[in-house]
Design a protein around this motif. Structure first.
Motif, PDB file in Angstrom:
ATOM      1  N   PHE A  44       0.837  -1.190   0.000  1.00  0.00           N
ATOM      2  CA  PHE A  44       0.000   0.000   0.000  1.00  0.00           C
ATOM      3  C   PHE A  44       0.877   1.247   0.000  1.00  0.00           C
ATOM      4  CE2 PHE A  44      -2.637  -3.284   1.903  1.00  0.00           C
ATOM      5  CZ  PHE A  44      -3.860  -3.104   1.272  1.00  0.00           C
ATOM      6  N   ASP A  45       0.394   2.267  -0.704  1.00  0.00           N
ATOM      7  CA  ASP A  45       1.042   3.569  -0.658  1.00  0.00           C
ATOM      8  C   ASP A  45       0.746   4.195   0.702  1.00  0.00           C
ATOM      9  OD1 ASP A  45       1.926   6.186  -0.934  1.00  0.00           O
ATOM     10  OD2 ASP A  45       1.275   6.347  -3.015  1.00  0.00           O
ATOM     11  N   GLN A  46       1.753   4.460   1.481  1.00  0.00           N
ATOM     12  CA  GLN A  46       1.559   4.931   2.842  1.00  0.00           C
ATOM     13  C   GLN A  46       0.957   6.330   2.906  1.00  0.00           C
ATOM     14  OE1 GLN A  46       1.949   2.999   5.545  1.00  0.00           O
ATOM     15  NE2 GLN A  46       2.399   1.381   4.059  1.00  0.00           N
ATOM     16  N   SER A  47       1.063   7.107   1.823  1.00  0.00           N
ATOM     17  CA  SER A  47       0.493   8.459   1.829  1.00  0.00           C
ATOM     18  C   SER A  47      -0.984   8.469   1.466  1.00  0.00           C
ATOM     19  CB  SER A  47       1.267   9.361   0.870  1.00  0.00           C
ATOM     20  OG  SER A  47       1.221   8.841  -0.459  1.00  0.00           O
ATOM     21  N   THR A  48      -1.390   7.596   0.542  1.00  0.00           N
ATOM     22  CA  THR A  48      -2.784   7.556   0.098  1.00  0.00           C
ATOM     23  C   THR A  48      -3.523   6.311   0.583  1.00  0.00           C
ATOM     24  OG1 THR A  48      -2.185   6.459  -1.979  1.00  0.00           O
ATOM     25  CG2 THR A  48      -2.199   8.876  -1.961  1.00  0.00           C
ATOM     26  N   CYS A  49      -2.785   5.321   1.084  1.00  0.00           N
ATOM     27  CA  CYS A  49      -3.359   4.036   1.524  1.00  0.00           C
ATOM     28  C   CYS A  49      -4.067   3.303   0.388  1.00  0.00           C
ATOM     29  CB  CYS A  49      -4.311   4.238   2.704  1.00  0.00           C
ATOM     30  SG  CYS A  49      -3.442   4.352   4.290  1.00  0.00           S
ATOM     31  N   ARG A  50      -3.615   3.505  -0.821  1.00  0.00           N
ATOM     32  CA  ARG A  50      -4.156   2.764  -1.954  1.00  0.00           C
ATOM     33  C   ARG A  50      -3.189   1.640  -2.332  1.00  0.00           C
ATOM     34  NH1 ARG A  50      -6.680   7.076  -6.358  1.00  0.00           N
ATOM     35  NH2 ARG A  50      -8.332   7.911  -4.989  1.00  0.00           N
ATOM     36  N   PRO A  51      -3.728   0.528  -2.828  1.00  0.00           N
ATOM     37  CA  PRO A  51      -2.820  -0.549  -3.256  1.00  0.00           C
ATOM     38  C   PRO A  51      -1.925  -0.072  -4.397  1.00  0.00           C
ATOM     39  CG  PRO A  51      -5.080  -1.350  -3.047  1.00  0.00           C
ATOM     40  CD  PRO A  51      -5.143   0.137  -2.925  1.00  0.00           C
ATOM     41  N   MET A  52      -0.661  -0.402  -4.298  1.00  0.00           N
ATOM     42  CA  MET A  52       0.303   0.013  -5.305  1.00  0.00           C
ATOM     43  C   MET A  52       0.267  -0.946  -6.492  1.00  0.00           C
ATOM     44  SD  MET A  52       3.517   0.993  -2.791  1.00  0.00           S
ATOM     45  CE  MET A  52       4.520   1.489  -4.195  1.00  0.00           C
ATOM     46  N   LYS A  53       0.310  -0.378  -7.688  1.00  0.00           N
ATOM     47  CA  LYS A  53       0.323  -1.183  -8.902  1.00  0.00           C
ATOM     48  C   LYS A  53       1.749  -1.641  -9.194  1.00  0.00           C
ATOM     49  CE  LYS A  53      -3.640   1.106 -11.067  1.00  0.00           C
ATOM     50  NZ  LYS A  53      -4.126   1.841 -12.269  1.00  0.00           N
ATOM     51  N   THR A  54       1.858  -2.880  -9.616  1.00  0.00           N
ATOM     52  CA  THR A  54       3.177  -3.399  -9.956  1.00  0.00           C
ATOM     53  C   THR A  54       3.605  -2.891 -11.327  1.00  0.00           C
ATOM     54  OG1 THR A  54       4.485  -5.409 -10.170  1.00  0.00           O
ATOM     55  CG2 THR A  54       2.253  -5.467 -11.042  1.00  0.00           C
ATOM     56  N   LYS A  55       4.893  -2.849 -11.531  1.00  0.00           N
ATOM     57  CA  LYS A  55       5.441  -2.407 -12.809  1.00  0.00           C
ATOM     58  C   LYS A  55       5.654  -3.610 -13.728  1.00  0.00           C
ATOM     59  CE  LYS A  55       7.849   1.560 -10.772  1.00  0.00           C
ATOM     60  NZ  LYS A  55       9.163   2.234 -10.571  1.00  0.00           N
ATOM     61  N   MET A  56       5.609  -3.336 -15.026  1.00  0.00           N
ATOM     62  CA  MET A  56       5.784  -4.412 -15.987  1.00  0.00           C
ATOM     63  C   MET A  56       7.159  -5.053 -15.856  1.00  0.00           C
ATOM     64  SD  MET A  56       4.470  -6.319 -18.216  1.00  0.00           S
ATOM     65  CE  MET A  56       2.905  -5.425 -18.356  1.00  0.00           C
ATOM     66  N   THR A  57       8.165  -4.257 -15.494  1.00  0.00           N
ATOM     67  CA  THR A  57       9.498  -4.836 -15.308  1.00  0.00           C
ATOM     68  C   THR A  57       9.511  -5.859 -14.177  1.00  0.00           C
ATOM     69  OG1 THR A  57      10.064  -2.944 -13.888  1.00  0.00           O
ATOM     70  CG2 THR A  57      10.659  -2.795 -16.216  1.00  0.00           C
TER      71      THR A  57
END
Length: 263
Positions: A197-210
């Motif tokens: 989770f993004d600690q500033s927005t508390c939204r799940p973080m999206k993974t990068k294609m790499t």
């Protein structure tokens, strides 16, 4: 009378049509289940796409087949069954998240206790954790699962993660952002992978294609390495060295315990 007879005929026709639809739907579901889970995968009956003899490659004299190896393609049925059973594990996490969030997380948030409440302990140890313990046995018995790898995944991945997440809910150690909403908590509970989770927005973080490509590359590498290990140790029954103790079968519950207590 004619009108009543016409209504009766229409009703009978509707009932017959509904029954036909039910039978057809049931037969389709049975056919799909038979196609997906008919193969119990308790024996490896794959044929190699090509074989090679190590003795010939090294130039040494040896009988044919003494050091022969074959390359076999992955069994798609195994991966289909494994993924489908993993989805059942996701459903287990979703069901447990409903109990944990509404009966533990929300009540703890309202009262802010310093220690776990009796209600939280009852929900965790009376509902969520027993569900996790019963889950693999129920699935294995329902689908008559015989493959040891699938049994291992059913018993270790989702149930163990869900048990630990339930204990986090009881003792208030879940990630802060995971408890901000039921959607976030359900995602955290159901996912067999780590959710960041993004600690500033508390939204799940999206993974990068790499990251996805790197994970796929590591998965392919580990698949090849595991295949090599299996090719080497399977002919010896995964016991390449002789032991002085008669062990139970590898798939028995007493094997690990007896292995720990004897030498």
């Amino acid at each position: 009378a004619r009108r009543a007879r016409s209504i009766d005929l229409r009703g009978a026709y509707a009932i017959a049509r509904a029954s036909y639809v039910d039978v057809t739907l049931f037969s389709m579901i049975a056919s799909i289940l038979s196609f997906l889970y008919g193969d119990k995968l308790d024996a490896d009956d794959r044929e190699p796409i090509f074989t090679f003899d190590v003795a010939d490659l090294l130039g040494g004299p040896a009988d044919k087949g003494v050091l022969s190896f074959g390359i076999m393609l992955p069994n798609p049925v195994f991966w289909i069954q494994l993924i489908s059973f993993m989805m059942l594990g996701v459903m287990l996490g979703l069901v447990a998240s409903v109990f944990n969030y509404n009966l533990i997380v929300l009540r703890r948030r309202q009262s802010t206790p310093t220690s776990p409440s009796i209600e939280a302990l009852i929900v965790a140890f009376g509902i969520s954790i027993p569900l996790c313990l019963a889950f693999p046995y129920a699935v294995i018995a329902t689908f008559n699962v015989r493959n040891l790898i699938i049994k291992f995944c059913l018993a270790t991945i989702s149930p163990v993660l869900t048990i630990f997440h339930s204990l986090e809910a009881v003792f208030g150690t879940s990630p802060r952002c995971a408890e901000t909403s039921f959607a976030h908590y359900a995602l955290y509970m159901a996912s067999p992978l780590e959710v960041c989770f993004d600690q500033s927005t508390c939204r799940p973080m999206k993974t990068k294609m790499t990251h996805v490509l790197r994970a796929l590359g590591e998965f392919a590498l580990f698949l090849v390495v595991l295949g090599l290990y299996q090719s080497i140790f399977a002919p010896f029954g995964y016991q390449p060295f002789a032991t002085g103790t008669e062990f139970p079968p590898l798939d028995s519950y007493s094997h690990s315990l007896k292995e720990l207590l004897t030498h």
